[in-house]
Design a protein around this motif. Structure first.
Motif, mmCIF file in Angstrom:
data_model
loop_
_atom_site.group_PDB
_atom_site.id
_atom_site.type_symbol
_atom_site.label_atom_id
_atom_site.label_comp_id
_atom_site.label_asym_id
_atom_site.label_seq_id
_atom_site.Cartn_x
_atom_site.Cartn_y
_atom_site.Cartn_z
ATOM 1 N N GLY A 189 0.746 -1.251 0.003
ATOM 2 C CA GLY A 189 -0.190 0.141 0.071
ATOM 3 C C GLY A 189 0.816 1.429 0.135
ATOM 4 O O GLY A 189 0.316 2.463 0.299
ATOM 5 N N ARG A 190 2.072 1.190 -0.183
ATOM 6 C CA ARG A 190 2.806 2.260 -0.401
ATOM 7 C C ARG A 190 3.122 2.927 -1.734
ATOM 8 O O ARG A 190 3.295 2.230 -2.534
ATOM 9 C CB ARG A 190 4.452 1.946 0.225
ATOM 10 N N ALA A 191 2.732 4.188 -1.724
ATOM 11 C CA ALA A 191 2.612 4.857 -3.161
ATOM 12 C C ALA A 191 3.694 6.035 -2.957
ATOM 13 O O ALA A 191 3.584 7.081 -2.179
ATOM 14 C CB ALA A 191 1.335 5.277 -3.521
ATOM 15 N N ASP A 192 4.742 5.977 -3.926
ATOM 16 C CA ASP A 192 5.805 7.070 -3.938
ATOM 17 C C ASP A 192 5.388 8.010 -5.103
ATOM 18 O O ASP A 192 5.612 7.559 -6.481
ATOM 19 C CB ASP A 192 7.162 6.371 -4.088
ATOM 20 N N VAL A 193 4.532 8.892 -4.979
ATOM 21 C CA VAL A 193 4.151 9.868 -6.074
ATOM 22 C C VAL A 193 3.868 11.117 -5.430
ATOM 23 O O VAL A 193 3.503 11.495 -4.154
ATOM 24 C CB VAL A 193 2.795 9.394 -6.622
ATOM 25 N N THR A 194 4.251 12.214 -6.166
ATOM 26 C CA THR A 194 4.106 13.664 -5.882
ATOM 27 C C THR A 194 2.728 14.136 -5.939
ATOM 28 O O THR A 194 1.848 13.652 -6.799
ATOM 29 C CB THR A 194 4.904 14.455 -6.664
ATOM 30 N N CYS A 195 2.273 15.076 -5.216
ATOM 31 C CA CYS A 195 1.094 15.774 -5.246
ATOM 32 C C CYS A 195 0.890 16.436 -6.622
ATOM 33 O O CYS A 195 -0.055 16.253 -7.122
ATOM 34 C CB CYS A 195 0.891 16.823 -4.110
ATOM 35 N N ALA A 196 1.794 17.048 -7.154
ATOM 36 C CA ALA A 196 1.831 17.605 -8.393
ATOM 37 C C ALA A 196 1.616 16.676 -9.567
ATOM 38 O O ALA A 196 0.707 16.948 -10.439
ATOM 39 C CB ALA A 196 3.081 18.314 -8.791
ATOM 40 N N LYS A 197 2.200 15.323 -9.479
ATOM 41 C CA LYS A 197 1.829 14.346 -10.407
ATOM 42 C C LYS A 197 0.339 14.052 -10.428
ATOM 43 O O LYS A 197 -0.298 13.708 -11.374
ATOM 44 C CB LYS A 197 2.777 13.185 -10.052
ATOM 45 N N ILE A 198 -0.132 13.827 -9.180
ATOM 46 C CA ILE A 198 -1.611 13.386 -9.017
ATOM 47 C C ILE A 198 -2.530 14.717 -9.741
ATOM 48 O O ILE A 198 -3.401 14.157 -10.434
ATOM 49 C CB ILE A 198 -2.041 13.202 -7.612
ATOM 50 N N ALA A 199 -1.912 15.718 -9.478
ATOM 51 C CA ALA A 199 -2.940 16.667 -9.950
ATOM 52 C C ALA A 199 -2.748 16.875 -11.649
ATOM 53 O O ALA A 199 -3.776 16.798 -12.391
ATOM 54 C CB ALA A 199 -2.233 18.377 -9.436
ATOM 55 N N ALA A 200 -1.687 16.523 -12.125
ATOM 56 C CA ALA A 200 -1.452 16.415 -13.431
ATOM 57 C C ALA A 200 -2.356 15.418 -14.083
ATOM 58 O O ALA A 200 -2.923 15.608 -15.322
ATOM 59 C CB ALA A 200 -0.061 16.487 -13.763
ATOM 60 N N LEU A 201 -2.207 14.257 -13.383
ATOM 61 C CA LEU A 201 -2.996 12.994 -13.994
ATOM 62 C C LEU A 201 -4.333 13.129 -13.888
ATOM 63 O O LEU A 201 -5.231 12.713 -14.743
ATOM 64 C CB LEU A 201 -2.338 11.677 -13.209
ATOM 65 N N THR A 202 -4.971 13.719 -12.875
ATOM 66 C CA THR A 202 -6.310 14.104 -12.557
ATOM 67 C C THR A 202 -6.798 15.142 -13.371
ATOM 68 O O THR A 202 -8.227 15.424 -13.220
ATOM 69 C CB THR A 202 -6.496 13.964 -11.256
ATOM 70 N N GLU A 203 -6.015 16.135 -13.720
ATOM 71 C CA GLU A 203 -6.338 17.474 -14.185
ATOM 72 C C GLU A 203 -7.220 18.174 -12.983
ATOM 73 O O GLU A 203 -8.107 18.992 -13.313
ATOM 74 C CB GLU A 203 -7.123 17.487 -15.459
ATOM 75 N N MET A 204 -6.558 18.170 -11.762
ATOM 76 C CA MET A 204 -7.321 18.656 -10.562
ATOM 77 C C MET A 204 -6.211 19.753 -10.223
ATOM 78 O O MET A 204 -5.134 19.518 -10.281
ATOM 79 C CB MET A 204 -7.483 17.661 -9.341
ATOM 80 N N ARG A 205 -6.746 20.785 -9.378
ATOM 81 C CA ARG A 205 -5.546 21.723 -8.831
ATOM 82 C C ARG A 205 -4.909 21.021 -7.685
ATOM 83 O O ARG A 205 -5.702 20.061 -7.422
ATOM 84 C CB ARG A 205 -6.398 23.242 -8.475
ATOM 85 N N GLU A 206 -3.778 21.341 -7.347
ATOM 86 C CA GLU A 206 -2.987 20.730 -6.138
ATOM 87 C C GLU A 206 -3.807 20.929 -4.880
ATOM 88 O O GLU A 206 -3.927 20.178 -4.042
ATOM 89 C CB GLU A 206 -1.802 21.438 -6.204
ATOM 90 N N ALA A 207 -4.492 21.984 -4.858
ATOM 91 C CA ALA A 207 -5.409 22.214 -3.598
ATOM 92 C C ALA A 207 -6.403 21.026 -3.458
ATOM 93 O O ALA A 207 -6.946 20.983 -2.508
ATOM 94 C CB ALA A 207 -6.050 23.843 -3.693
ATOM 95 N N GLN A 208 -6.946 20.851 -4.630
ATOM 96 C CA GLN A 208 -8.083 19.869 -4.699
ATOM 97 C C GLN A 208 -7.502 18.537 -4.443
ATOM 98 O O GLN A 208 -8.305 17.796 -3.762
ATOM 99 C CB GLN A 208 -8.676 19.851 -6.050
ATOM 100 N N VAL A 209 -6.458 18.226 -4.641
ATOM 101 C CA VAL A 209 -5.856 16.990 -4.400
ATOM 102 C C VAL A 209 -5.297 17.003 -2.893
ATOM 103 O O VAL A 209 -5.480 16.006 -2.175
ATOM 104 C CB VAL A 209 -4.245 16.748 -5.240
ATOM 105 N N ARG A 210 -4.903 18.176 -2.247
ATOM 106 C CA ARG A 210 -4.578 18.114 -0.885
ATOM 107 C C ARG A 210 -6.025 18.084 0.023
ATOM 108 O O ARG A 210 -5.841 17.355 1.003
ATOM 109 C CB ARG A 210 -3.987 19.343 -0.485
#
Length: 101
Positions: free
Chosen positions: A34-55
């Motif tokens: 269950g360990r995921a090594d990924v950045t918030c910025a990468k998740i934001a880019a993949l989901t087309e969400m703002r980083e604030a939404q990811v947080r």
């Protein structure tokens, strides 16, 4: 990618579509523990969400007990899903298949 993490995430109630999307991305990046090594910025880019939404999704997932100690400030991070053991998942999946038959 861990099939166990994806199966686990698929069965969770994340609290909304954005949180679910983030949970599925984390599960797709997670190892068998269950360990995921990924950045918030990468998740934001993949989901087309703002980083604030990811947080916000991280907070919701943490509050629901699905994510341990998320890094709330965007940057490099390691996130841990609070998933059950792989054996429990396999047993649950088999039980569901049997019930459907």
């Amino acid at each position: 990618m861990s099939m166990e993490a994806l199966l686990w995430a698929e069965g969770q109630i994340a609290g909304g579509s954005q949180s679910r999307f983030v949970l599925l991305i984390l599960a797709g990046c997670a190892d068998e523990c269950g360990r995921a090594d990924v950045t918030c910025a990468k998740i934001a880019a993949l989901t087309e969400m703002r980083e604030a939404q990811v947080r916000a999704a991280f907070r919701q997932l943490r509050d629901r007990g699905l994510l341990e100690n998320p890094l709330l400030a965007c940057g490099d991070g390691v996130y841990r899903l609070t998933m059950a053991s792989a054996e429990t998942l396999r047993t649950s999946a088999l039980d569901e298949i049997r019930e459907a038959s």
